[in-house]
Motif scaffolding. Structure first.
Motif, PDB file in Angstrom:
ATOM      1  N   THR A 179       0.892  11.861  21.576  1.00 49.09           N
ATOM      2  CA  THR A 179       1.764  10.248  21.410  1.00 49.09           C
ATOM      3  C   THR A 179       0.585   9.504  20.881  1.00 49.09           C
ATOM      4  N   ARG A 180      -0.585   9.441  21.256  1.00 48.16           N
ATOM      5  CA  ARG A 180      -1.779   8.813  20.494  1.00 48.16           C
ATOM      6  C   ARG A 180      -1.592   8.331  19.239  1.00 48.16           C
ATOM      7  N   LEU A 181      -2.077   7.340  19.035  1.00 44.73           N
ATOM      8  CA  LEU A 181      -2.099   6.866  17.339  1.00 44.73           C
ATOM      9  C   LEU A 181      -3.206   7.734  16.823  1.00 44.73           C
ATOM     10  N   PRO A 182      -2.941   8.401  15.625  1.00 46.00           N
ATOM     11  CA  PRO A 182      -3.815   9.269  14.930  1.00 46.00           C
ATOM     12  C   PRO A 182      -4.825   8.354  14.254  1.00 46.00           C
ATOM     13  N   VAL A 183      -6.180   8.660  14.234  1.00 44.11           N
ATOM     14  CA  VAL A 183      -7.051   8.171  13.627  1.00 44.11           C
ATOM     15  C   VAL A 183      -7.015   7.792  11.921  1.00 44.11           C
ATOM     16  N   PRO A 184      -6.620   8.948  11.302  1.00 44.32           N
ATOM     17  CA  PRO A 184      -6.455   8.619   9.972  1.00 44.32           C
ATOM     18  C   PRO A 184      -5.337   7.684   9.345  1.00 44.32           C
ATOM     19  N   VAL A 185      -4.174   7.807  10.371  1.00 43.78           N
ATOM     20  CA  VAL A 185      -3.206   6.576  10.035  1.00 43.78           C
ATOM     21  C   VAL A 185      -3.608   5.286  10.259  1.00 43.78           C
ATOM     22  N   ILE A 186      -4.507   5.189  11.155  1.00 44.77           N
ATOM     23  CA  ILE A 186      -4.728   3.909  11.757  1.00 44.77           C
ATOM     24  C   ILE A 186      -5.952   3.447  10.369  1.00 44.77           C
ATOM     25  N   SER A 187      -6.658   4.019   9.911  1.00 41.85           N
ATOM     26  CA  SER A 187      -7.669   3.830   9.121  1.00 41.85           C
ATOM     27  C   SER A 187      -7.006   3.734   7.670  1.00 41.85           C
ATOM     28  N   ALA A 188      -6.008   4.408   7.349  1.00 37.52           N
ATOM     29  CA  ALA A 188      -5.163   4.144   6.095  1.00 37.52           C
ATOM     30  C   ALA A 188      -4.517   3.031   6.333  1.00 37.52           C
ATOM     31  N   HIS A 189      -3.843   2.583   7.398  1.00 36.10           N
ATOM     32  CA  HIS A 189      -3.343   1.318   7.462  1.00 36.10           C
ATOM     33  C   HIS A 189      -4.342   0.107   7.062  1.00 36.10           C
ATOM     34  N   ALA A 190      -5.347   0.274   7.993  1.00 41.10           N
ATOM     35  CA  ALA A 190      -6.280  -0.871   7.729  1.00 41.10           C
ATOM     36  C   ALA A 190      -6.930  -1.174   6.312  1.00 41.10           C
ATOM     37  N   VAL A 191      -7.277   0.157   5.483  1.00 37.36           N
ATOM     38  CA  VAL A 191      -7.842   0.071   4.409  1.00 37.36           C
ATOM     39  C   VAL A 191      -7.000  -0.362   3.564  1.00 37.36           C
ATOM     40  N   LEU A 192      -5.643   0.097   3.371  1.00 41.29           N
ATOM     41  CA  LEU A 192      -4.477  -0.312   2.661  1.00 41.29           C
ATOM     42  C   LEU A 192      -4.086  -2.006   2.641  1.00 41.29           C
ATOM     43  N   ALA A 193      -4.168  -2.158   3.726  1.00 38.24           N
ATOM     44  CA  ALA A 193      -3.756  -3.668   4.285  1.00 38.24           C
ATOM     45  C   ALA A 193      -5.169  -4.331   3.415  1.00 38.24           C
ATOM     46  N   MET A 194      -6.209  -4.375   3.641  1.00 36.93           N
ATOM     47  CA  MET A 194      -7.109  -4.760   3.061  1.00 36.93           C
ATOM     48  C   MET A 194      -7.415  -4.905   1.637  1.00 36.93           C
ATOM     49  N   SER A 195      -7.082  -3.811   1.038  1.00 44.47           N
ATOM     50  CA  SER A 195      -6.843  -3.713  -0.340  1.00 44.47           C
ATOM     51  C   SER A 195      -5.851  -4.339  -1.069  1.00 44.47           C
ATOM     52  N   GLY A 196      -4.778  -4.175  -0.281  1.00 42.02           N
ATOM     53  CA  GLY A 196      -3.576  -5.244  -0.713  1.00 42.02           C
ATOM     54  C   GLY A 196      -3.831  -6.671  -0.850  1.00 42.02           C
ATOM     55  N   LEU A 197      -4.477  -7.244   0.175  1.00 48.70           N
ATOM     56  CA  LEU A 197      -4.840  -8.246   0.327  1.00 48.70           C
ATOM     57  C   LEU A 197      -5.962  -8.742  -0.899  1.00 48.70           C
ATOM     58  N   ALA A 198      -6.789  -7.827  -1.189  1.00 51.34           N
ATOM     59  CA  ALA A 198      -7.752  -7.890  -2.311  1.00 51.34           C
ATOM     60  C   ALA A 198      -7.006  -8.061  -3.520  1.00 51.34           C
ATOM     61  N   VAL A 199      -6.107  -7.139  -3.663  1.00 46.35           N
ATOM     62  CA  VAL A 199      -5.057  -7.369  -4.896  1.00 46.35           C
ATOM     63  C   VAL A 199      -4.378  -8.500  -5.088  1.00 46.35           C
ATOM     64  N   TRP A 200      -3.921  -8.994  -3.821  1.00 45.36           N
ATOM     65  CA  TRP A 200      -3.207 -10.305  -4.126  1.00 45.36           C
ATOM     66  C   TRP A 200      -4.130 -11.388  -4.403  1.00 45.36           C
ATOM     67  N   ALA A 201      -5.336 -11.375  -3.835  1.00 37.55           N
ATOM     68  CA  ALA A 201      -6.256 -12.469  -4.330  1.00 37.55           C
ATOM     69  C   ALA A 201      -6.584 -12.266  -5.867  1.00 37.55           C
ATOM     70  N   ALA A 202      -6.817 -11.241  -6.121  1.00 36.54           N
ATOM     71  CA  ALA A 202      -6.768 -10.806  -7.780  1.00 36.54           C
ATOM     72  C   ALA A 202      -5.664 -11.457  -8.510  1.00 36.54           C
ATOM     73  N   TYR A 203      -4.599 -11.243  -8.081  1.00 38.86           N
ATOM     74  CA  TYR A 203      -3.315 -12.007  -8.652  1.00 38.86           C
ATOM     75  C   TYR A 203      -3.532 -13.517  -8.738  1.00 38.86           C
ATOM     76  N   LEU A 204      -3.939 -13.961  -7.604  1.00 41.05           N
ATOM     77  CA  LEU A 204      -4.007 -15.458  -7.509  1.00 41.05           C
ATOM     78  C   LEU A 204      -5.004 -15.882  -8.629  1.00 41.05           C
ATOM     79  N   ILE A 205      -6.102 -15.145  -8.756  1.00 43.51           N
ATOM     80  CA  ILE A 205      -7.142 -15.333  -9.656  1.00 43.51           C
ATOM     81  C   ILE A 205      -6.751 -15.529 -11.041  1.00 43.51           C
ATOM     82  N   THR A 206      -6.071 -14.202 -11.437  1.00 48.59           N
ATOM     83  CA  THR A 206      -5.757 -13.866 -12.764  1.00 48.59           C
ATOM     84  C   THR A 206      -4.530 -13.855 -13.258  1.00 48.59           C
ATOM     85  N   ASP A 207      -3.492 -14.230 -12.461  1.00 45.87           N
ATOM     86  CA  ASP A 207      -2.203 -14.716 -12.757  1.00 45.87           C
ATOM     87  C   ASP A 207      -1.340 -13.597 -13.347  1.00 45.87           C
TER      88      ASP A 207
END
Length: 90
Positions: free
Chosen positions: A37-65
């Motif tokens: 029942t413990r949290l699998p490392v790949p899922v946690i890693s994917a969650h963190a990497v995708l979240a930070m990538s999404g944040l970077a994409v949103w920042a790119a949207y704010l810059i480029t519109d």
């Protein structure tokens, strides 16, 4: 409104990084492999990497519109939220 979304996203990312730090401090590899029942490392890693990538994409949207970047960030956010719900349910 887009700056408000960025602010909320940054606050959420900060909370997520805090929880990731706690998880890394308490991570025990032997116990992790023995408990199903413990949290699998790949899922946690994917969650963190995708979240930070999404944040970077949103920042790119704010810059480029470019609307395509906003939609990409929104889709990434939905996927990250789904992973987060899975992690919370486990």
């Amino acid at each position: 409104m887009s700056i408000a979304a960025l602010t909320v996203w940054l606050m959420t990312a900060g909370g997520g990084l805090y929880l990731l730090t706690i998880w890394l401090i308490e991570f025990d590899h032997e116990f992790q492999s023995a408990a199903a029942t413990r949290l699998p490392v790949p899922v946690i890693s994917a969650h963190a990497v995708l979240a930070m990538s999404g944040l970077a994409v949103w920042a790119a949207y704010l810059i480029t519109d470019k609307p395509g970047l906003a939609w990409t960030a929104a889709l990434m956010l939905a996927f990250v939220a789904a992973l987060g719900i899975i992690l919370a349910a486990r």
